[in-house]
Write a protein that holds these residues in place. Structure first.
Motif, PDB file in Angstrom:
ATOM      1  N   SER A  14       0.829  -1.208   0.000  1.00  0.00           N
ATOM      2  CA  SER A  14       0.000   0.000   0.000  1.00  0.00           C
ATOM      3  C   SER A  14       0.861   1.256   0.000  1.00  0.00           C
ATOM      4  CB  SER A  14      -0.931   0.004   1.221  1.00  0.00           C
ATOM      5  OG  SER A  14      -1.806  -1.094   1.172  1.00  0.00           O
ATOM      6  N   LEU A  15       1.961   1.219   0.742  1.00  0.00           N
ATOM      7  CA  LEU A  15       2.878   2.359   0.751  1.00  0.00           C
ATOM      8  C   LEU A  15       3.547   2.544  -0.608  1.00  0.00           C
ATOM      9  CD1 LEU A  15       4.467   1.896   4.270  1.00  0.00           C
ATOM     10  CD2 LEU A  15       3.089   3.842   3.489  1.00  0.00           C
ATOM     11  N   GLU A  16       3.886   1.448  -1.235  1.00  0.00           N
ATOM     12  CA  GLU A  16       4.478   1.527  -2.579  1.00  0.00           C
ATOM     13  C   GLU A  16       3.476   2.160  -3.542  1.00  0.00           C
ATOM     14  OE1 GLU A  16       7.729   1.310  -4.908  1.00  0.00           O
ATOM     15  OE2 GLU A  16       7.750   0.510  -2.869  1.00  0.00           O
ATOM     16  N   LEU A  17       2.217   1.763  -3.426  1.00  0.00           N
ATOM     17  CA  LEU A  17       1.178   2.380  -4.263  1.00  0.00           C
ATOM     18  C   LEU A  17       1.031   3.864  -3.940  1.00  0.00           C
ATOM     19  CD1 LEU A  17      -1.618  -0.341  -4.341  1.00  0.00           C
ATOM     20  CD2 LEU A  17      -0.225   0.472  -6.257  1.00  0.00           C
ATOM     21  N   ALA A  18       1.071   4.203  -2.674  1.00  0.00           N
ATOM     22  CA  ALA A  18       0.952   5.609  -2.273  1.00  0.00           C
ATOM     23  C   ALA A  18       2.071   6.435  -2.891  1.00  0.00           C
ATOM     24  CB  ALA A  18       0.979   5.730  -0.748  1.00  0.00           C
ATOM     25  N   ALA A  19       3.276   5.917  -2.867  1.00  0.00           N
ATOM     26  CA  ALA A  19       4.414   6.644  -3.417  1.00  0.00           C
ATOM     27  C   ALA A  19       4.346   6.731  -4.942  1.00  0.00           C
ATOM     28  CB  ALA A  19       5.716   5.968  -3.002  1.00  0.00           C
ATOM     29  N   ARG A  20       3.940   5.652  -5.587  1.00  0.00           N
ATOM     30  CA  ARG A  20       3.940   5.623  -7.049  1.00  0.00           C
ATOM     31  C   ARG A  20       2.727   6.325  -7.659  1.00  0.00           C
ATOM     32  NH1 ARG A  20       7.447   1.918  -9.504  1.00  0.00           N
ATOM     33  NH2 ARG A  20       8.741   0.856  -7.971  1.00  0.00           N
ATOM     34  N   THR A  21       1.560   6.177  -7.073  1.00  0.00           N
ATOM     35  CA  THR A  21       0.369   6.760  -7.694  1.00  0.00           C
ATOM     36  C   THR A  21       0.261   8.252  -7.426  1.00  0.00           C
ATOM     37  OG1 THR A  21      -1.020   6.094  -5.836  1.00  0.00           O
ATOM     38  CG2 THR A  21      -0.937   4.622  -7.734  1.00  0.00           C
ATOM     39  N   SER A  22       0.945   8.732  -6.378  1.00  0.00           N
ATOM     40  CA  SER A  22       0.900  10.171  -6.136  1.00  0.00           C
ATOM     41  C   SER A  22       1.679  10.910  -7.219  1.00  0.00           C
ATOM     42  CB  SER A  22       1.466  10.498  -4.751  1.00  0.00           C
ATOM     43  OG  SER A  22       2.831  10.135  -4.679  1.00  0.00           O
ATOM     44  N   CYS A  23       2.578  10.191  -7.891  1.00  0.00           N
ATOM     45  CA  CYS A  23       3.398  10.829  -8.926  1.00  0.00           C
ATOM     46  C   CYS A  23       2.629  11.009 -10.235  1.00  0.00           C
ATOM     47  CB  CYS A  23       4.654  10.000  -9.195  1.00  0.00           C
ATOM     48  SG  CYS A  23       5.710   9.804  -7.763  1.00  0.00           S
ATOM     49  N   ASP A  24       2.013   9.937 -10.727  1.00  0.00           N
ATOM     50  CA  ASP A  24       1.404  10.028 -12.058  1.00  0.00           C
ATOM     51  C   ASP A  24      -0.012   9.487 -12.158  1.00  0.00           C
ATOM     52  OD1 ASP A  24       1.800   7.299 -11.939  1.00  0.00           O
ATOM     53  OD2 ASP A  24       3.498   7.304 -13.296  1.00  0.00           O
ATOM     54  N   GLY A  25      -0.516   8.865 -11.130  1.00  0.00           N
ATOM     55  CA  GLY A  25      -1.880   8.363 -11.159  1.00  0.00           C
ATOM     56  C   GLY A  25      -2.092   7.139 -12.020  1.00  0.00           C
ATOM     57  N   LEU A 124      -2.505   2.717  15.325  1.00  0.00           N
ATOM     58  CA  LEU A 124      -2.700   2.343  13.925  1.00  0.00           C
ATOM     59  C   LEU A 124      -3.768   3.180  13.221  1.00  0.00           C
ATOM     60  CD1 LEU A 124      -2.352  -1.548  14.035  1.00  0.00           C
ATOM     61  CD2 LEU A 124      -0.599   0.189  13.607  1.00  0.00           C
ATOM     62  N   GLU A 125      -4.776   3.635  13.960  1.00  0.00           N
ATOM     63  CA  GLU A 125      -5.805   4.493  13.367  1.00  0.00           C
ATOM     64  C   GLU A 125      -5.342   5.942  13.259  1.00  0.00           C
ATOM     65  OE1 GLU A 125      -9.229   3.759  15.839  1.00  0.00           O
ATOM     66  OE2 GLU A 125      -9.709   1.892  14.790  1.00  0.00           O
ATOM     67  N   GLY A 126      -4.244   6.274  13.941  1.00  0.00           N
ATOM     68  CA  GLY A 126      -3.730   7.640  13.929  1.00  0.00           C
ATOM     69  C   GLY A 126      -2.605   7.869  12.933  1.00  0.00           C
ATOM     70  N   VAL A 127      -2.265   6.837  12.156  1.00  0.00           N
ATOM     71  CA  VAL A 127      -1.181   6.953  11.182  1.00  0.00           C
ATOM     72  C   VAL A 127      -1.727   6.576   9.811  1.00  0.00           C
ATOM     73  CG1 VAL A 127       1.121   6.149  10.507  1.00  0.00           C
ATOM     74  CG2 VAL A 127       0.542   6.349  12.940  1.00  0.00           C
ATOM     75  N   THR A 128      -1.590   7.491   8.857  1.00  0.00           N
ATOM     76  CA  THR A 128      -2.060   7.225   7.495  1.00  0.00           C
ATOM     77  C   THR A 128      -0.901   6.770   6.615  1.00  0.00           C
ATOM     78  OG1 THR A 128      -1.661   9.462   6.653  1.00  0.00           O
ATOM     79  CG2 THR A 128      -3.820   9.048   7.713  1.00  0.00           C
ATOM     80  N   LEU A 129      -1.249   6.223   5.468  1.00  0.00           N
ATOM     81  CA  LEU A 129      -0.229   5.861   4.492  1.00  0.00           C
ATOM     82  C   LEU A 129       0.579   7.090   4.086  1.00  0.00           C
ATOM     83  CD1 LEU A 129      -2.161   3.374   2.165  1.00  0.00           C
ATOM     84  CD2 LEU A 129      -0.601   2.843   4.061  1.00  0.00           C
ATOM     85  N   ASP A 130      -0.093   8.218   3.971  1.00  0.00           N
ATOM     86  CA  ASP A 130       0.587   9.459   3.607  1.00  0.00           C
ATOM     87  C   ASP A 130       1.601   9.861   4.681  1.00  0.00           C
ATOM     88  OD1 ASP A 130       0.751  11.743   1.699  1.00  0.00           O
ATOM     89  OD2 ASP A 130       0.104  12.882   3.466  1.00  0.00           O
ATOM     90  N   ASP A 131       1.245   9.695   5.952  1.00  0.00           N
ATOM     91  CA  ASP A 131       2.181  10.012   7.041  1.00  0.00           C
ATOM     92  C   ASP A 131       3.478   9.231   6.885  1.00  0.00           C
ATOM     93  OD1 ASP A 131       0.314  11.683   8.351  1.00  0.00           O
ATOM     94  OD2 ASP A 131      -0.429  10.030   9.594  1.00  0.00           O
ATOM     95  N   ILE A 132       3.356   7.951   6.592  1.00  0.00           N
ATOM     96  CA  ILE A 132       4.546   7.102   6.475  1.00  0.00           C
ATOM     97  C   ILE A 132       5.288   7.413   5.178  1.00  0.00           C
ATOM     98  CG2 ILE A 132       5.406   4.732   6.344  1.00  0.00           C
ATOM     99  CD1 ILE A 132       2.847   3.912   7.914  1.00  0.00           C
TER     100      ILE A 132
END
Length: 154
Positions: A14-25, A124-132
């Motif tokens: 999920s973090l890999e997706l967060a990093a990659r999809t924020s760039c180009d969708g 765990l509910e206080g940390v988002t993928l974006d935070d990490i």
């Protein structure tokens, strides 16, 4: 409490997706996620299916298909990801603490399990993928992790 390989892989993918999809969708293929995070491909496919059913990722078919986060990374908590692949965050013998009952000297054990569950959920509910992904863990989490005793096994 143990974090299973399944939960760890789910968060990492999920973090890999967060990093990659924020760039180009663009969708990311499972093979790319597998290679980037060193996750066994077949195991990852099952995890991605659970994440899709849990509303964490969306999938697209076809030559340009792959996986994307189903909603913004700042709207997905680590708890959301773990629940999608594992179910309840903390259970005792596979049951939610609220479903348990103890007697005699073990009676105070129930509030202990409930408190443990509440604290794990709070983190765990206080940390988002974006935070990490942006290396911006919330201050309370950083403070806990900065304690040298947290890194040692008794």
């Amino acid at each position: 409490m143990r974090i299973s390989a399944r939960a760890d892989y789910a968060v990492r993918a999920s973090l890999e997706l967060a990093a990659r999809t924020s760039c180009d969708g663009e969708p990311v293929k499972a093979e790319v996620l597998s290679d980037a995070q060193d996750i066994p491909h077949k195991f990852l496919e099952g995890i991605l299916g659970d994440l899709r059913r849990g509303g964490i990722v969306a999938s697209r078919r076809g030559g340009n298909g792959g996986y994307l986060l189903a909603r913004p990374a700042d709207a997905i908590t680590v708890a959301d990801v773990v629940r999608a692949v594992e179910g309840p965050i903390v259970s005792v013998r596979g049951e939610r603490p609220s479903a348990l009952a103890y007697t005699g000297p073990a009676e105070p054990l129930l509030p202990l399990w409930v408190a443990l569950r509440a604290n794990v959920r709070k983190i765990l509910e206080g940390v988002t993928l974006d935070d990490i992904a942006r290396d911006r863990l919330p201050a309370p989490v950083r403070e806990l992790a900065d304690d040298p005793a947290a890194w040692r096994n008794p």
